[in-house]
Design a protein around this motif. Sequence first.
Motif, PDB file in Angstrom:
ATOM      1  N   THR A 256      -1.831  13.614  -2.452  1.00 17.54           N
ATOM      2  CA  THR A 256      -1.461  14.899  -1.872  1.00 17.54           C
ATOM      3  C   THR A 256      -0.052  14.841  -1.278  1.00 17.54           C
ATOM      4  O   THR A 256       0.360  15.793  -0.616  1.00 17.54           O
ATOM      5  CB  THR A 256      -2.471  15.336  -0.800  1.00 17.54           C
ATOM      6  OG1 THR A 256      -2.543  14.350   0.222  1.00 17.54           O
ATOM      7  CG2 THR A 256      -3.847  15.564  -1.394  1.00 17.54           C
ATOM      8  N   CYS A 257       0.659  13.761  -1.524  1.00 17.88           N
ATOM      9  CA  CYS A 257       2.044  13.642  -1.060  1.00 17.88           C
ATOM     10  C   CYS A 257       2.926  14.582  -1.884  1.00 17.88           C
ATOM     11  O   CYS A 257       2.689  14.794  -3.071  1.00 17.88           O
ATOM     12  CB  CYS A 257       2.564  12.211  -1.233  1.00 17.88           C
ATOM     13  SG  CYS A 257       1.818  11.049  -0.102  1.00 17.88           S
ATOM     14  N   ALA A 258       3.949  15.095  -1.234  1.00 13.84           N
ATOM     15  CA  ALA A 258       4.893  15.959  -1.924  1.00 13.84           C
ATOM     16  C   ALA A 258       5.681  15.144  -2.954  1.00 13.84           C
ATOM     17  O   ALA A 258       6.012  13.987  -2.726  1.00 13.84           O
ATOM     18  CB  ALA A 258       5.851  16.586  -0.934  1.00 13.84           C
TER      19      ALA A 258
ATOM     20  N   MET B  78       0.845  -1.164   0.000  1.00  9.84           N
ATOM     21  CA  MET B  78       0.000   0.000   0.000  1.00  9.84           C
ATOM     22  C   MET B  78       0.899   1.238   0.000  1.00  9.84           C
ATOM     23  O   MET B  78       1.599   1.500   0.969  1.00  9.84           O
ATOM     24  CB  MET B  78      -0.857  -0.046   1.264  1.00  9.84           C
ATOM     25  CG  MET B  78      -2.070   0.727   1.208  1.00  9.84           C
ATOM     26  SD  MET B  78      -3.256   0.423   2.557  1.00  9.84           S
ATOM     27  CE  MET B  78      -2.332   0.010   3.967  1.00  9.84           C
ATOM     28  N   LYS B  79       0.888   1.986  -1.079  1.00  6.72           N
ATOM     29  CA  LYS B  79       1.690   3.193  -1.199  1.00  6.72           C
ATOM     30  C   LYS B  79       0.913   4.366  -0.609  1.00  6.72           C
ATOM     31  O   LYS B  79      -0.280   4.522  -0.873  1.00  6.72           O
ATOM     32  CB  LYS B  79       2.008   3.453  -2.668  1.00  6.72           C
ATOM     33  CG  LYS B  79       2.939   4.592  -2.895  1.00  6.72           C
ATOM     34  CD  LYS B  79       3.255   4.719  -4.366  1.00  6.72           C
ATOM     35  CE  LYS B  79       4.146   5.922  -4.575  1.00  6.72           C
ATOM     36  NZ  LYS B  79       4.409   6.169  -5.985  1.00  6.72           N
ATOM     37  N   THR B  80       1.590   5.203   0.178  1.00  8.41           N
ATOM     38  CA  THR B  80       0.899   6.335   0.783  1.00  8.41           C
ATOM     39  C   THR B  80       0.475   7.335  -0.286  1.00  8.41           C
ATOM     40  O   THR B  80       1.165   7.542  -1.277  1.00  8.41           O
ATOM     41  CB  THR B  80       1.793   7.048   1.813  1.00  8.41           C
ATOM     42  OG1 THR B  80       2.950   7.554   1.156  1.00  8.41           O
ATOM     43  CG2 THR B  80       2.207   6.111   2.923  1.00  8.41           C
ATOM     44  N   ASN B  81      -0.693   7.938  -0.087  1.00  4.93           N
ATOM     45  CA  ASN B  81      -1.173   8.947  -1.023  1.00  4.93           C
ATOM     46  C   ASN B  81      -1.767  10.153  -0.299  1.00  4.93           C
ATOM     47  O   ASN B  81      -2.473  10.947  -0.883  1.00  4.93           O
ATOM     48  CB  ASN B  81      -2.179   8.345  -2.017  1.00  4.93           C
ATOM     49  CG  ASN B  81      -3.407   7.767  -1.354  1.00  4.93           C
ATOM     50  OD1 ASN B  81      -3.576   7.842  -0.155  1.00  4.93           O
ATOM     51  ND2 ASN B  81      -4.272   7.178  -2.152  1.00  4.93           N
ATOM     52  N   ILE B  82      -1.458  10.279   0.986  1.00  7.10           N
ATOM     53  CA  ILE B  82      -1.940  11.399   1.787  1.00  7.10           C
ATOM     54  C   ILE B  82      -0.735  12.168   2.316  1.00  7.10           C
ATOM     55  O   ILE B  82       0.111  11.599   3.005  1.00  7.10           O
ATOM     56  CB  ILE B  82      -2.826  10.915   2.949  1.00  7.10           C
ATOM     57  CG1 ILE B  82      -4.091  10.269   2.396  1.00  7.10           C
ATOM     58  CG2 ILE B  82      -3.164  12.053   3.881  1.00  7.10           C
ATOM     59  CD1 ILE B  82      -5.021   9.727   3.456  1.00  7.10           C
ATOM     60  N   GLY B  83      -0.670  13.449   1.986  1.00  7.95           N
ATOM     61  CA  GLY B  83       0.422  14.305   2.428  1.00  7.95           C
ATOM     62  C   GLY B  83       0.252  14.761   3.866  1.00  7.95           C
ATOM     63  O   GLY B  83      -0.745  14.468   4.532  1.00  7.95           O
ATOM     64  N   THR B  84       1.215  15.525   4.350  1.00  2.95           N
ATOM     65  CA  THR B  84       1.247  15.944   5.751  1.00  2.95           C
ATOM     66  C   THR B  84       0.063  16.829   6.134  1.00  2.95           C
ATOM     67  O   THR B  84      -0.591  16.575   7.144  1.00  2.95           O
ATOM     68  CB  THR B  84       2.566  16.684   6.043  1.00  2.95           C
ATOM     69  OG1 THR B  84       3.655  15.838   5.679  1.00  2.95           O
ATOM     70  CG2 THR B  84       2.681  17.036   7.507  1.00  2.95           C
ATOM     71  N   VAL B  85      -0.215  17.856   5.359  1.00  8.85           N
ATOM     72  CA  VAL B  85      -1.325  18.762   5.690  1.00  8.85           C
ATOM     73  C   VAL B  85      -2.653  18.010   5.636  1.00  8.85           C
ATOM     74  O   VAL B  85      -3.477  18.137   6.549  1.00  8.85           O
ATOM     75  CB  VAL B  85      -1.341  19.978   4.732  1.00  8.85           C
ATOM     76  CG1 VAL B  85      -2.564  20.841   4.971  1.00  8.85           C
ATOM     77  CG2 VAL B  85      -0.068  20.790   4.887  1.00  8.85           C
ATOM     78  N   ASP B  86      -2.846  17.224   4.607  1.00  8.76           N
ATOM     79  CA  ASP B  86      -4.058  16.420   4.469  1.00  8.76           C
ATOM     80  C   ASP B  86      -4.199  15.466   5.653  1.00  8.76           C
ATOM     81  O   ASP B  86      -5.280  15.303   6.213  1.00  8.76           O
ATOM     82  CB  ASP B  86      -4.004  15.650   3.150  1.00  8.76           C
ATOM     83  CG  ASP B  86      -5.317  15.012   2.740  1.00  8.76           C
ATOM     84  OD1 ASP B  86      -6.334  15.249   3.416  1.00  8.76           O
ATOM     85  OD2 ASP B  86      -5.318  14.291   1.729  1.00  8.76           O
ATOM     86  N   ARG B  87      -3.096  14.868   6.053  1.00  5.58           N
ATOM     87  CA  ARG B  87      -3.095  13.916   7.170  1.00  5.58           C
ATOM     88  C   ARG B  87      -3.523  14.601   8.469  1.00  5.58           C
ATOM     89  O   ARG B  87      -4.375  14.101   9.199  1.00  5.58           O
ATOM     90  CB  ARG B  87      -1.702  13.314   7.317  1.00  5.58           C
ATOM     91  CG  ARG B  87      -1.603  12.329   8.431  1.00  5.58           C
ATOM     92  CD  ARG B  87      -0.198  11.786   8.552  1.00  5.58           C
ATOM     93  NE  ARG B  87      -0.183  10.675   9.495  1.00  5.58           N
ATOM     94  CZ  ARG B  87       0.899  10.197  10.041  1.00  5.58           C
ATOM     95  NH1 ARG B  87       2.078  10.690   9.733  1.00  5.58           N
ATOM     96  NH2 ARG B  87       0.830   9.199  10.886  1.00  5.58           N
ATOM     97  N   VAL B  88      -2.932  15.746   8.756  1.00  2.00           N
ATOM     98  CA  VAL B  88      -3.258  16.467   9.991  1.00  2.00           C
ATOM     99  C   VAL B  88      -4.730  16.878  10.000  1.00  2.00           C
ATOM    100  O   VAL B  88      -5.423  16.711  11.009  1.00  2.00           O
ATOM    101  CB  VAL B  88      -2.341  17.696  10.158  1.00  2.00           C
ATOM    102  CG1 VAL B  88      -2.814  18.595  11.284  1.00  2.00           C
ATOM    103  CG2 VAL B  88      -0.899  17.253  10.396  1.00  2.00           C
ATOM    104  N   LEU B  89      -5.219  17.391   8.874  1.00  2.00           N
ATOM    105  CA  LEU B  89      -6.634  17.791   8.798  1.00  2.00           C
ATOM    106  C   LEU B  89      -7.567  16.602   9.006  1.00  2.00           C
ATOM    107  O   LEU B  89      -8.578  16.721   9.710  1.00  2.00           O
ATOM    108  CB  LEU B  89      -6.920  18.453   7.451  1.00  2.00           C
ATOM    109  CG  LEU B  89      -6.349  19.846   7.268  1.00  2.00           C
ATOM    110  CD1 LEU B  89      -6.578  20.334   5.846  1.00  2.00           C
ATOM    111  CD2 LEU B  89      -6.946  20.826   8.264  1.00  2.00           C
TER     112      LEU B  89
END
Length: 66
Positions: free
Chosen positions: A58-60, A1-12
């Motif tokens: 939304t990952c960088a 499973m490859k991550t597809n959620i960036g830091t800001v999205d994750r925190v929100l």
Amino acid sequence: MKTNIGTVDRVLRIVVGLALLGLFAAGSIGAWGLIGIVPLGTGLVRFCPLYRLLGVSTCAVSTKLP
């Protein structure tokens, strides 16, 4: 499973999930507050199945050179 959620999205997602679950626990919004499990879970594992289906991430983007 490859991550597809960036830091800001994750925190929100984590904040919204905890807020909904908190409101549910306080009895303010009823059973609809349990929907907070979804954003909380996706935020914790940094993977959203819907993003994968839609081809969104939304990952960088890494700019490292080899």
